[in-house]
Design a protein around this motif. Sequence first.
Motif, PDB file in Angstrom:
ATOM      1  N   ILE A 266      11.645 -11.748  35.713  1.00  0.00           N
ATOM      2  CA  ILE A 266      13.008 -11.355  35.357  1.00  0.00           C
ATOM      3  C   ILE A 266      13.214  -9.869  35.634  1.00  0.00           C
ATOM      4  N   ALA A 267      12.186  -9.057  35.347  1.00  0.00           N
ATOM      5  CA  ALA A 267      12.286  -7.619  35.620  1.00  0.00           C
ATOM      6  C   ALA A 267      12.528  -7.384  37.107  1.00  0.00           C
ATOM      7  N   ALA A 268      11.840  -8.152  37.951  1.00  0.00           N
ATOM      8  CA  ALA A 268      12.015  -8.001  39.398  1.00  0.00           C
ATOM      9  C   ALA A 268      13.448  -8.334  39.804  1.00  0.00           C
ATOM     10  N   ILE A 269      14.010  -9.398  39.202  1.00  0.00           N
ATOM     11  CA  ILE A 269      15.395  -9.774  39.510  1.00  0.00           C
ATOM     12  C   ILE A 269      16.356  -8.679  39.057  1.00  0.00           C
ATOM     13  N   LYS A 270      16.120  -8.129  37.856  1.00  0.00           N
ATOM     14  CA  LYS A 270      16.965  -7.039  37.368  1.00  0.00           C
ATOM     15  C   LYS A 270      16.894  -5.851  38.320  1.00  0.00           C
ATOM     16  N   ALA A 271      15.675  -5.526  38.768  1.00  0.00           N
ATOM     17  CA  ALA A 271      15.516  -4.397  39.689  1.00  0.00           C
ATOM     18  C   ALA A 271      16.291  -4.651  40.977  1.00  0.00           C
ATOM     19  N   LEU A 272      16.243  -5.887  41.468  1.00  0.00           N
ATOM     20  CA  LEU A 272      16.969  -6.218  42.695  1.00  0.00           C
ATOM     21  C   LEU A 272      18.476  -6.066  42.507  1.00  0.00           C
ATOM     22  N   LEU A 273      18.975  -6.454  41.329  1.00  0.00           N
ATOM     23  CA  LEU A 273      20.407  -6.290  41.050  1.00  0.00           C
ATOM     24  C   LEU A 273      20.796  -4.822  41.061  1.00  0.00           C
ATOM     25  N   VAL A 274      19.978  -3.994  40.388  1.00  0.00           N
ATOM     26  CA  VAL A 274      20.268  -2.558  40.349  1.00  0.00           C
ATOM     27  C   VAL A 274      20.216  -1.985  41.759  1.00  0.00           C
ATOM     28  N   LEU A 275      19.199  -2.366  42.532  1.00  0.00           N
ATOM     29  CA  LEU A 275      19.058  -1.876  43.900  1.00  0.00           C
ATOM     30  C   LEU A 275      20.237  -2.301  44.770  1.00  0.00           C
ATOM     31  N   ALA A 276      20.598  -3.579  44.697  1.00  0.00           N
ATOM     32  CA  ALA A 276      21.619  -4.121  45.595  1.00  0.00           C
ATOM     33  C   ALA A 276      23.009  -3.557  45.306  1.00  0.00           C
ATOM     34  N   PHE A 277      23.375  -3.472  44.018  1.00  0.00           N
ATOM     35  CA  PHE A 277      24.745  -3.109  43.678  1.00  0.00           C
ATOM     36  C   PHE A 277      24.900  -1.673  43.203  1.00  0.00           C
ATOM     37  N   PHE A 278      24.150  -1.304  42.148  1.00  0.00           N
ATOM     38  CA  PHE A 278      24.296   0.065  41.645  1.00  0.00           C
ATOM     39  C   PHE A 278      23.839   1.077  42.673  1.00  0.00           C
ATOM     40  N   MET A 279      22.766   0.744  43.415  1.00  0.00           N
ATOM     41  CA  MET A 279      22.254   1.677  44.412  1.00  0.00           C
ATOM     42  C   MET A 279      22.788   1.363  45.804  1.00  0.00           C
ATOM     43  N   HIS A 280      23.732   0.403  45.861  1.00  0.00           N
ATOM     44  CA  HIS A 280      24.503   0.195  47.095  1.00  0.00           C
ATOM     45  C   HIS A 280      23.696  -0.419  48.223  1.00  0.00           C
ATOM     46  N   LEU A 281      22.467  -0.873  47.952  1.00  0.00           N
ATOM     47  CA  LEU A 281      21.573  -1.274  49.035  1.00  0.00           C
ATOM     48  C   LEU A 281      22.116  -2.464  49.832  1.00  0.00           C
ATOM     49  N   LYS A 282      22.897  -3.333  49.142  1.00  0.00           N
ATOM     50  CA  LYS A 282      23.456  -4.505  49.817  1.00  0.00           C
ATOM     51  C   LYS A 282      24.328  -4.068  50.987  1.00  0.00           C
ATOM     52  N   TYR A 283      24.906  -2.861  50.878  1.00  0.00           N
ATOM     53  CA  TYR A 283      25.856  -2.436  51.886  1.00  0.00           C
ATOM     54  C   TYR A 283      25.291  -1.347  52.796  1.00  0.00           C
ATOM     55  N   GLU A 284      23.982  -1.102  52.673  1.00  0.00           N
ATOM     56  CA  GLU A 284      23.370  -0.109  53.544  1.00  0.00           C
ATOM     57  C   GLU A 284      22.882  -0.758  54.825  1.00  0.00           C
ATOM     58  N   GLY A 285      22.509   0.083  55.806  1.00  0.00           N
ATOM     59  CA  GLY A 285      21.953  -0.427  57.056  1.00  0.00           C
ATOM     60  C   GLY A 285      20.528  -0.902  56.860  1.00  0.00           C
ATOM     61  N   TRP A 286      19.967  -1.438  57.937  1.00  0.00           N
ATOM     62  CA  TRP A 286      18.630  -2.044  57.845  1.00  0.00           C
ATOM     63  C   TRP A 286      17.524  -1.003  57.668  1.00  0.00           C
ATOM     64  N   ALA A 287      17.767   0.250  58.107  1.00  0.00           N
ATOM     65  CA  ALA A 287      16.707   1.266  58.078  1.00  0.00           C
ATOM     66  C   ALA A 287      16.173   1.479  56.670  1.00  0.00           C
TER      67      ALA A 287
END
Lengths: 197, 89
Positions: B42-63
């Motif tokens: 669950i911690a890993a999923i939470k981290a992925l949510l924070v990374l993807a949305f709060f840290m904008h990673l979903k909308y970043e380039g592949w680099a």
Amino acid sequence: MVIKDYTGAKIGMWLFLFTEIILFGGMFLLYSVYRSTHPHEFHEAAEGLNVITGIINTIVLLTSSLTMAVSISATQKGHKKISIIFLTLTILLGLAFLTNKYFEWGYKFRHGIYPDSPGLLKEGSGEVLFYGLYFVMTGLHGLHVLAGVLLLSIMLPPVINGKINSMAYVKLENSGLYWHLVDIIWIFIFPLFYLIT
Amino acid sequence: MKIITYSTYVMVWLGLLALTALSVTGAGIAPGALAALLPLLIAAIKALLVLAFFMHLKYEGWAIKIMLGGTVVTLAIIIGFTFIDTSFR
């Protein structure tokens, strides 16, 4: 964006975050090995920690990530007042986390549990290891929260006077990235120390 | 440049709170090995949510995504290989 190298600045911050991941990762490595060699003692020692305090701190940091993200979006949209309010909220939540930690650690110290305390050394090596890791990891994390609070406080004046705005906000965004990483580190610390009972 | 809406952030936050509740109750009622593994997953999923949305990673380039992946793989190797050693002492 209009500033000189927005993407470069952002990648620079991410590179720093990778070093932070490895830094705390090294400590998670210690935790995982020592837990595998002292599973029962870790389970027992974790009973000494207060789950409610851990949950409250988790909620505080998760909410601070929300307020941080909203602050940045607000700046991007030109909603200056919202940005200022939510950046301030983020700082206050960070201070709340540190205040909680202060009381949590104080409680442990008063009960004779601190690194190298006679009360702790009386117990088995497993318990010594658990609390050693607890104080070092939450301590280093707490220092990172403090650094984050200072960093965000430094960002507040330029947001207020408009130096950080919808055309130039990478400083705020990078500060936010740092803050979210500190939140992510706690997201892993919480189950490993508070939920293994 | 994608500006994420306030409501998206609030949804992510609510999801994080729900996952936290799940983690706490799961740790309490799950049997044996699952009680140890579930909160970490669950911690890993939470981290992925924070990374993807709060840290904008979903909308970043592949680099940046690839670099982050490389960092995580490096850490996994560090921990994994250590266990190959310590498990057999």
